[in-house]
Motif scaffolding. Structure first.
Motif, PDB file in Angstrom:
ATOM      1  N   MET A   1     110.670 -23.908  -3.999  1.00 28.24           N
ATOM      2  CA  MET A   1     109.650 -24.484  -3.134  1.00 28.24           C
ATOM      3  C   MET A   1     108.323 -24.596  -3.889  1.00 28.24           C
ATOM      4  O   MET A   1     108.056 -23.857  -4.807  1.00 28.24           O
ATOM      5  CB  MET A   1     109.436 -23.611  -1.905  1.00 28.24           C
ATOM      6  N   ALA A   2     107.501 -25.470  -3.411  1.00 30.95           N
ATOM      7  CA  ALA A   2     106.204 -25.723  -4.033  1.00 30.95           C
ATOM      8  C   ALA A   2     105.176 -24.695  -3.562  1.00 30.95           C
ATOM      9  O   ALA A   2     105.318 -24.087  -2.500  1.00 30.95           O
ATOM     10  CB  ALA A   2     105.732 -27.125  -3.668  1.00 30.95           C
ATOM     11  N   ALA A   3     104.156 -24.542  -4.344  1.00 35.21           N
ATOM     12  CA  ALA A   3     103.059 -23.638  -3.990  1.00 35.21           C
ATOM     13  C   ALA A   3     102.148 -24.306  -2.963  1.00 35.21           C
ATOM     14  O   ALA A   3     102.120 -25.532  -2.833  1.00 35.21           O
ATOM     15  CB  ALA A   3     102.254 -23.268  -5.232  1.00 35.21           C
ATOM     16  N   CYS A   4     101.407 -23.511  -2.248  1.00 34.39           N
ATOM     17  CA  CYS A   4     100.428 -23.993  -1.282  1.00 34.39           C
ATOM     18  C   CYS A   4      99.418 -24.901  -1.979  1.00 34.39           C
ATOM     19  O   CYS A   4      98.993 -24.629  -3.104  1.00 34.39           O
ATOM     20  CB  CYS A   4      99.717 -22.788  -0.652  1.00 34.39           C
ATOM     21  N   ALA A   5      99.030 -25.973  -1.307  1.00 33.28           N
ATOM     22  CA  ALA A   5      98.108 -26.959  -1.882  1.00 33.28           C
ATOM     23  C   ALA A   5      96.651 -26.499  -1.874  1.00 33.28           C
ATOM     24  O   ALA A   5      95.805 -27.137  -2.508  1.00 33.28           O
ATOM     25  CB  ALA A   5      98.224 -28.276  -1.131  1.00 33.28           C
ATOM     26  N   GLU A   6      96.341 -25.419  -1.171  1.00 36.33           N
ATOM     27  CA  GLU A   6      94.957 -24.947  -1.110  1.00 36.33           C
ATOM     28  C   GLU A   6      94.575 -24.268  -2.425  1.00 36.33           C
ATOM     29  O   GLU A   6      95.370 -23.518  -3.001  1.00 36.33           O
ATOM     30  CB  GLU A   6      94.764 -23.991   0.057  1.00 36.33           C
ATOM     31  N   ASP A   7      93.356 -24.528  -2.892  1.00 35.70           N
ATOM     32  CA  ASP A   7      92.878 -23.966  -4.150  1.00 35.70           C
ATOM     33  C   ASP A   7      92.945 -22.448  -4.142  1.00 35.70           C
ATOM     34  O   ASP A   7      92.519 -21.800  -3.184  1.00 35.70           O
ATOM     35  CB  ASP A   7      91.426 -24.395  -4.422  1.00 35.70           C
ATOM     36  N   GLY A   8      93.500 -21.892  -5.213  1.00 38.66           N
ATOM     37  CA  GLY A   8      93.537 -20.449  -5.385  1.00 38.66           C
ATOM     38  C   GLY A   8      94.659 -19.733  -4.655  1.00 38.66           C
ATOM     39  O   GLY A   8      94.815 -18.534  -4.779  1.00 38.66           O
ATOM     40  N   CYS A   9      95.458 -20.455  -3.897  1.00 35.50           N
ATOM     41  CA  CYS A   9      96.553 -19.836  -3.138  1.00 35.50           C
ATOM     42  C   CYS A   9      97.855 -20.023  -3.909  1.00 35.50           C
ATOM     43  O   CYS A   9      98.207 -21.144  -4.281  1.00 35.50           O
ATOM     44  CB  CYS A   9      96.664 -20.447  -1.750  1.00 35.50           C
ATOM     45  N   GLU A  10      98.574 -18.929  -4.119  1.00 40.63           N
ATOM     46  CA  GLU A  10      99.837 -18.987  -4.837  1.00 40.63           C
ATOM     47  C   GLU A  10     101.038 -18.778  -3.921  1.00 40.63           C
ATOM     48  O   GLU A  10     102.165 -18.674  -4.396  1.00 40.63           O
ATOM     49  CB  GLU A  10      99.833 -17.964  -5.956  1.00 40.63           C
ATOM     50  N   ASN A  11     100.830 -18.729  -2.607  1.00 39.20           N
ATOM     51  CA  ASN A  11     101.928 -18.571  -1.655  1.00 39.20           C
ATOM     52  C   ASN A  11     102.754 -19.846  -1.603  1.00 39.20           C
ATOM     53  O   ASN A  11     102.281 -20.928  -1.942  1.00 39.20           O
ATOM     54  CB  ASN A  11     101.394 -18.263  -0.258  1.00 39.20           C
ATOM     55  N   GLU A  12     103.998 -19.724  -1.144  1.00 37.45           N
ATOM     56  CA  GLU A  12     104.864 -20.891  -1.017  1.00 37.45           C
ATOM     57  C   GLU A  12     104.470 -21.739   0.189  1.00 37.45           C
ATOM     58  O   GLU A  12     104.109 -21.210   1.239  1.00 37.45           O
ATOM     59  CB  GLU A  12     106.314 -20.445  -0.838  1.00 37.45           C
ATOM     60  N   ALA A  13     104.539 -23.028   0.026  1.00 35.39           N
ATOM     61  CA  ALA A  13     104.253 -23.948   1.128  1.00 35.39           C
ATOM     62  C   ALA A  13     105.403 -23.913   2.123  1.00 35.39           C
ATOM     63  O   ALA A  13     106.574 -23.856   1.733  1.00 35.39           O
ATOM     64  CB  ALA A  13     104.066 -25.363   0.600  1.00 35.39           C
ATOM     65  N   ALA A  14     105.082 -23.921   3.407  1.00 38.06           N
ATOM     66  CA  ALA A  14     106.089 -23.913   4.458  1.00 38.06           C
ATOM     67  C   ALA A  14     105.775 -24.940   5.553  1.00 38.06           C
ATOM     68  O   ALA A  14     106.574 -25.142   6.443  1.00 38.06           O
ATOM     69  CB  ALA A  14     106.191 -22.525   5.072  1.00 38.06           C
ATOM     70  N   VAL A  15     104.603 -25.571   5.459  1.00 35.54           N
ATOM     71  CA  VAL A  15     104.148 -26.485   6.512  1.00 35.54           C
ATOM     72  C   VAL A  15     103.518 -27.716   5.868  1.00 35.54           C
ATOM     73  O   VAL A  15     102.749 -27.596   4.909  1.00 35.54           O
ATOM     74  CB  VAL A  15     103.088 -25.798   7.408  1.00 35.54           C
ATOM     75  N   ARG A  16     103.852 -28.885   6.406  1.00 32.67           N
ATOM     76  CA  ARG A  16     103.161 -30.107   5.980  1.00 32.67           C
ATOM     77  C   ARG A  16     102.094 -30.411   7.019  1.00 32.67           C
ATOM     78  O   ARG A  16     102.362 -30.458   8.208  1.00 32.67           O
ATOM     79  CB  ARG A  16     104.126 -31.272   5.878  1.00 32.67           C
ATOM     80  N   LEU A  17     100.863 -30.571   6.546  1.00 32.43           N
ATOM     81  CA  LEU A  17      99.752 -30.925   7.421  1.00 32.43           C
ATOM     82  C   LEU A  17      99.457 -32.409   7.265  1.00 32.43           C
ATOM     83  O   LEU A  17      99.318 -32.913   6.151  1.00 32.43           O
ATOM     84  CB  LEU A  17      98.496 -30.131   7.063  1.00 32.43           C
TER      85      LEU A  17
END
Length: 54
Positions: A1-17
């Motif tokens: 899975m891809a990383a979160c698109a927010e700057d500085g966040c390394e969590n996995e993305a789980a939601v498309r906004l």
């Protein structure tokens, strides 16, 4: 899975906004909870992301 698109966040993305005034982006649940509070933002879980919501 891809990383979160927010700057500085390394969590996995789980939601498309879907953001009317910017590009759509995939974010982690923590950022989704905060950002979806803005008018017009729509959140959709990414396929297979149910496990990351816990």
């Amino acid at each position: 899975m891809a990383a979160c698109a927010e700057d500085g966040c390394e969590n996995e993305a789980a939601v498309r906004l879907y953001v009317p005034w910017a590009e759509d982006r995939d974010v982690c649940p923590a950022h989704a909870r905060a950002l979806v509070q803005r008018d017009g933002v729509v959140a959709e879980p990414l396929p297979g992301a149910e496990e990351r919501w816990r």
